[in-house]
Design an enzyme around this catalytic site. Structure first.
Site, mmCIF file in Angstrom:
data_model
loop_
_atom_site.group_PDB
_atom_site.id
_atom_site.type_symbol
_atom_site.label_atom_id
_atom_site.label_comp_id
_atom_site.label_asym_id
_atom_site.label_seq_id
_atom_site.Cartn_x
_atom_site.Cartn_y
_atom_site.Cartn_z
ATOM 1 N N GLY A 63 9.029 95.159 89.092
ATOM 2 C CA GLY A 63 8.290 94.143 88.106
ATOM 3 C C GLY A 63 7.529 93.295 88.835
ATOM 4 O O GLY A 63 6.249 92.805 88.766
ATOM 5 N N HIS A 92 12.261 77.367 73.812
ATOM 6 C CA HIS A 92 12.547 77.865 75.167
ATOM 7 C C HIS A 92 11.201 77.460 75.847
ATOM 8 O O HIS A 92 10.457 78.455 76.162
ATOM 9 C CB HIS A 92 12.735 79.190 75.058
ATOM 10 C CG HIS A 92 14.235 79.533 74.569
ATOM 11 N ND1 HIS A 92 15.360 79.373 75.478
ATOM 12 C CD2 HIS A 92 14.714 79.666 73.360
ATOM 13 C CE1 HIS A 92 16.590 79.483 74.576
ATOM 14 N NE2 HIS A 92 16.137 79.974 73.542
ATOM 15 N N THR A 136 13.125 108.108 101.032
ATOM 16 C CA THR A 136 11.660 107.990 100.178
ATOM 17 C C THR A 136 10.942 109.449 100.205
ATOM 18 O O THR A 136 10.384 109.516 99.320
ATOM 19 C CB THR A 136 10.951 106.760 100.953
ATOM 20 O OG1 THR A 136 11.339 105.523 100.743
ATOM 21 C CG2 THR A 136 9.361 106.741 100.707
ATOM 22 N N GLU A 152 28.184 77.432 64.014
ATOM 23 C CA GLU A 152 28.321 78.682 64.770
ATOM 24 C C GLU A 152 29.373 78.874 65.688
ATOM 25 O O GLU A 152 30.179 79.954 65.637
ATOM 26 C CB GLU A 152 27.134 78.723 65.955
ATOM 27 C CG GLU A 152 27.245 79.945 66.726
ATOM 28 C CD GLU A 152 26.084 80.175 67.894
ATOM 29 O OE1 GLU A 152 25.502 78.968 68.054
ATOM 30 O OE2 GLU A 152 26.108 81.155 68.469
ATOM 31 N N LYS A 176 15.310 104.047 107.820
ATOM 32 C CA LYS A 176 15.267 105.434 107.762
ATOM 33 C C LYS A 176 14.376 105.853 106.508
ATOM 34 O O LYS A 176 14.220 105.217 105.458
ATOM 35 C CB LYS A 176 16.736 106.021 107.244
ATOM 36 C CG LYS A 176 17.581 105.702 108.381
ATOM 37 C CD LYS A 176 17.631 106.072 109.519
ATOM 38 C CE LYS A 176 17.660 107.489 109.784
ATOM 39 N NZ LYS A 176 17.347 107.910 111.333
ATOM 40 N N GLY A 182 21.131 73.904 74.478
ATOM 41 C CA GLY A 182 21.111 72.938 75.047
ATOM 42 C C GLY A 182 20.864 71.504 74.178
ATOM 43 O O GLY A 182 21.559 70.312 74.500
ATOM 44 N N GLU A 184 4.204 100.028 84.427
ATOM 45 C CA GLU A 184 5.380 100.207 85.215
ATOM 46 C C GLU A 184 6.330 100.906 84.644
ATOM 47 O O GLU A 184 6.824 100.792 83.279
ATOM 48 C CB GLU A 184 5.957 98.700 85.684
ATOM 49 C CG GLU A 184 7.263 98.770 86.221
ATOM 50 C CD GLU A 184 7.935 97.377 86.254
ATOM 51 O OE1 GLU A 184 7.220 96.345 85.832
ATOM 52 O OE2 GLU A 184 9.135 97.538 86.663
ATOM 53 N N SER A 218 17.101 101.405 91.902
ATOM 54 C CA SER A 218 16.256 100.442 90.978
ATOM 55 C C SER A 218 16.821 99.174 91.449
ATOM 56 O O SER A 218 17.526 99.121 92.746
ATOM 57 C CB SER A 218 17.145 100.592 89.510
ATOM 58 O OG SER A 218 18.447 100.508 89.855
ATOM 59 N N CYS A 263 17.197 74.912 73.801
ATOM 60 C CA CYS A 263 17.848 75.393 72.636
ATOM 61 C C CYS A 263 19.417 74.978 72.485
ATOM 62 O O CYS A 263 19.654 73.836 71.852
ATOM 63 C CB CYS A 263 17.783 76.907 72.959
ATOM 64 S SG CYS A 263 17.644 77.833 71.346
ATOM 65 N N GLU A 323 10.933 77.276 78.851
ATOM 66 C CA GLU A 323 10.751 78.011 80.111
ATOM 67 C C GLU A 323 9.941 79.439 80.049
ATOM 68 O O GLU A 323 9.498 79.585 81.165
ATOM 69 C CB GLU A 323 12.336 78.355 80.571
ATOM 70 C CG GLU A 323 13.096 79.393 79.766
ATOM 71 C CD GLU A 323 13.863 78.614 78.476
ATOM 72 O OE1 GLU A 323 13.438 77.346 78.114
ATOM 73 O OE2 GLU A 323 14.708 79.247 78.053
HETATM 74 N N1 GLN Z 1 23.311 80.220 69.579
HETATM 75 C C1 GLN Z 1 22.408 79.034 69.191
HETATM 76 C C2 GLN Z 1 21.411 79.726 67.824
HETATM 77 O O1 GLN Z 1 21.377 80.783 67.686
HETATM 78 C C3 GLN Z 1 21.313 78.833 70.355
HETATM 79 C C4 GLN Z 1 20.577 80.015 70.492
HETATM 80 C C5 GLN Z 1 19.954 79.776 71.863
HETATM 81 O O2 GLN Z 1 20.076 78.947 72.623
HETATM 82 N N2 GLN Z 1 18.871 80.569 72.312
HETATM 83 O O3 GLN Z 1 20.862 78.693 67.080
#
Ligand code: GLN
Length: 547
Positions: A32, A523, A201, A418, A197, A396, A153, A27, A394, A525
């Site tokens: 992917g 997020h 495979t 938290e 080698k 951050g 996949e 693996s 988030c 990203e």
């Molecule tokens: N721990 C934080 C929350 O639950 C931030 C979560 C995160 O960064 N995805 O709100």
């Protein structure tokens, strides 16, 4: 911002074509990325494509998995917490993939057992074959609806006990629908004899044949690239035509792989297998790869994370989508991004300036729990006070709010509940809808998940970057900015530049006078694509490149 492939009703009855991608030898070969690259080839040829990933683990989804073990949890628009490979499908295809496209053993068994309890099997024995296999087939067919091609996949390698039923299912589908089987395998390089080698495979292909599947194509990963004598041996011993043995040596960037395959005619060979003609090319993709490779100017970006090192190893896939988003943005900004991950706990012991002054910009990504949280806060304070570009994602953004509360708004000891449930200034608190989930220990798929709309403040930095007021981003969190502290933070200069449409949830913050200081509760990203970089990342990377 992501383009979805909308299937017209007239197409919904179309018989799907399948390309099954299975693994051999070991693996971690990048199956992917191979699957996603094949998808890109076919999409660039003008066909509609989707991808399905089968994970043989019993977990229902990746949401409850430790990032240090399983890497990033990818979040879909429809709120799935799924395998990171699906992130590559979205990035390479430039389209949204729904959560149902990630099938796990746990989901299949859960569904069959529920049906059994509801007497859906009419009182007969419920068995592995046909019932589990049928459930897998149904799930794959559900995702197939309307697409020209469905890439499937199968996680793991041939010979694993765990993926046996999945291989049976794809073997059956292959008898019922037009299909091609692609095996991704590995050729170890032995230095003492200076050659690749082929034996592992050969064994992997034998194992696959035991379940009735003969690969049509072999994609062979290796350190140095395959040569003619090795191709000849594999053709003779694995019964795969030489022209269908595709070389896939290590390359610098995963985005080169579609081009590498294209050079070997893989897209056209696959289309020919289905009796189809090529009708496009990879020019757009190539232009992106060229931009990425030709950029000269370097920008150094630090990611301050908690999941950076684990024992003696460095993780490279915990913040995968963040890393990829930076690369997309860098290519479009015409710079080379040198990215380094910094373990946030170090910034609790050492002066942040000492460690961070080598960077042109800092990202604090998402995370959970208390480890290294003060280090993240220290990093943000360093950015804010020294006009260093900062992007918060988030957690951050939550830490940026905590930092501002403590150091700019006079709320000493401010925190998120938290981390510190008894803080005098709970500037980050739990979402009302989440309290009960935690009390009930209901942790799986229970956060605020998936795409939510936000409205951006006109004239704000983020509004300028997105170029529109209404945006949608994906979420995965339980905590949020506590509305009781907004006024106080605002009067100290923090700008809440985006909120939920009902204005209840703070989605974006920024400091307008700063070179670049923006953060979001979302997020972003997960929405960046090679051909469509995310505006926040683009803005951040451009700011990093400015003197
Ligand atoms: N721990 C934080 C929350 O639950 C931030 C979560 C995160 O960064 N995805 O709100």
């Amino acid at each position: 911002m992501s383009s979805t492939h909308n299937v017209p009703d007239s197409e919904k009855t179309k018989k799907p074509r399948f390309i099954f991608v299975v693994g051999g030898v070991l693996s971690g070969l990048g199956k992917g990325v191979v699957t996603a690259s094949i998808g890109r080839l076919l999409k660039s040829e003008g066909y509609s494509v989707t991808g399905v990933k089968i994970d043989p683990y019993i977990n229902i989804d990746a949401g409850t998995m430790r990032p240090t073990e399983h890497g990033e949890v990818f979040v879909t628009d429809d709120g799935g917490e799924i395998d990171q490979d699906l992130g590559n499908y979205e990035r390479f295809l430039g389209q949204v993939v729904p959560k149902r496209n990630n099938i796990t053993t746990g989901q299949i068994y859960l569904s069959v057992i529920q049906k059994e309890r509801q007497l859906k099997y009419g009182g007969r024995d419920v068995e592995m074959i046909p019932d589990i296999v049928n459930e897998v087939k149904e799930r794959i067919l559900e995702s197939a609806n309307g697409y020209d091609f469905v890439l499937v996949e199968v996680g793991g390698t041939s010979g694993d006990i765990e993926n046996m039923v999945f291989l049976h299912a794809v073997r059956e589908l292959g008898r019922e629908y037009p299909c091609a089987y692609v095996m991704v395998s590995y050729l170890p390089y032995l230095r003492n004899v200076n050659e690749l080698k082929t034996k592992p495979t050969q064994h992997a292909v034998c194992k696959l044949r035991e379940v009735g599947i003969s690969p049509d194509f072999l994609i062979l990963r290796s350190e140095i690239g395959i040569d003619e004598p090795r191709k000849w041996i594999i053709e003779k011993r694995c019964f795969v035509n030489k022209e269908n043995i595709i070389d896939d040596p290590d390359v610098k960037s995963i985005y080169e792989i579609p081009l590498l395959f294209e050079k070997q005619g893989l897209g056209k060979k696959l289309l020919a297998k289905f009796g189809l003609k090529p009708r496009g090319n990879l020019s757009e993709w190539k232009a992106f790869v060229d931009k990425m490779q030709n950029a000269k100017k370097e920008v150094r970006i630090g990611i301050i994370g908690k999941y950076v090192s684990h024992g003696n190893t460095e993780h490279s896939d915990v913040y995968l989508s963040v890393l990829e988003s930076i690369k997309h943005a860098a290519a479009h900004a015409g710079v080379q991004a040198k990215i380094e991950q910094v373990q946030s706990t170090i910034l609790e012991e050492k002066n942040p300036k000492e460690i961070l002054s080598c960077f042109d910009g800092i990202i604090v990504p998402g995370g959970f729990g208390s480890t290294g949280i003060e280090g993240k806060i220290n990093a943000i304070q360093y950015c804010r006070e020294n006009d260093v570009p900062f992007l918060g994602l988030c957690l951050g953004m939550q830490t940026a709010v905590i930092e501002y509360a403590r150091n700019a708004a006079g709320m000493t000891g401010a925190h998120s509940t938290e981390i510190d449930a008894k803080t005098q200034y709970p500037v980050i608190g739990i979402l009302e809808s989440q309290k009960k989930n935690l009390e009930d220990e209901n942790y799986g798929a229970s956060m605020r998940l998936g795409a939510y709309p936000a409205v951006l403040k006109k004239g704000s930095v983020v509004h300028g970057l997105y170029g529109k007021e209404n945006v949608s981003e994906r979420h995965r969190h339980r905590y949020e900015v506590n509305p009781d502290y907004i006024e106080k933070l605002e009067s100290a200069g923090l700008v809440f530049s985006g909120t939920s449409p009902d204005k209840r949830l703070m989605e974006f913050i920024e400091l307008p006078k700063h070179k670049f200081f923006a953060a979001t509760q979302a997020h972003p990203e997960f929405n960046s694509r090679p051909l469509e970089p995310h505006p926040l990342f683009l803005g951040f990377v451009k700011a990093c490149g400015k003197k």
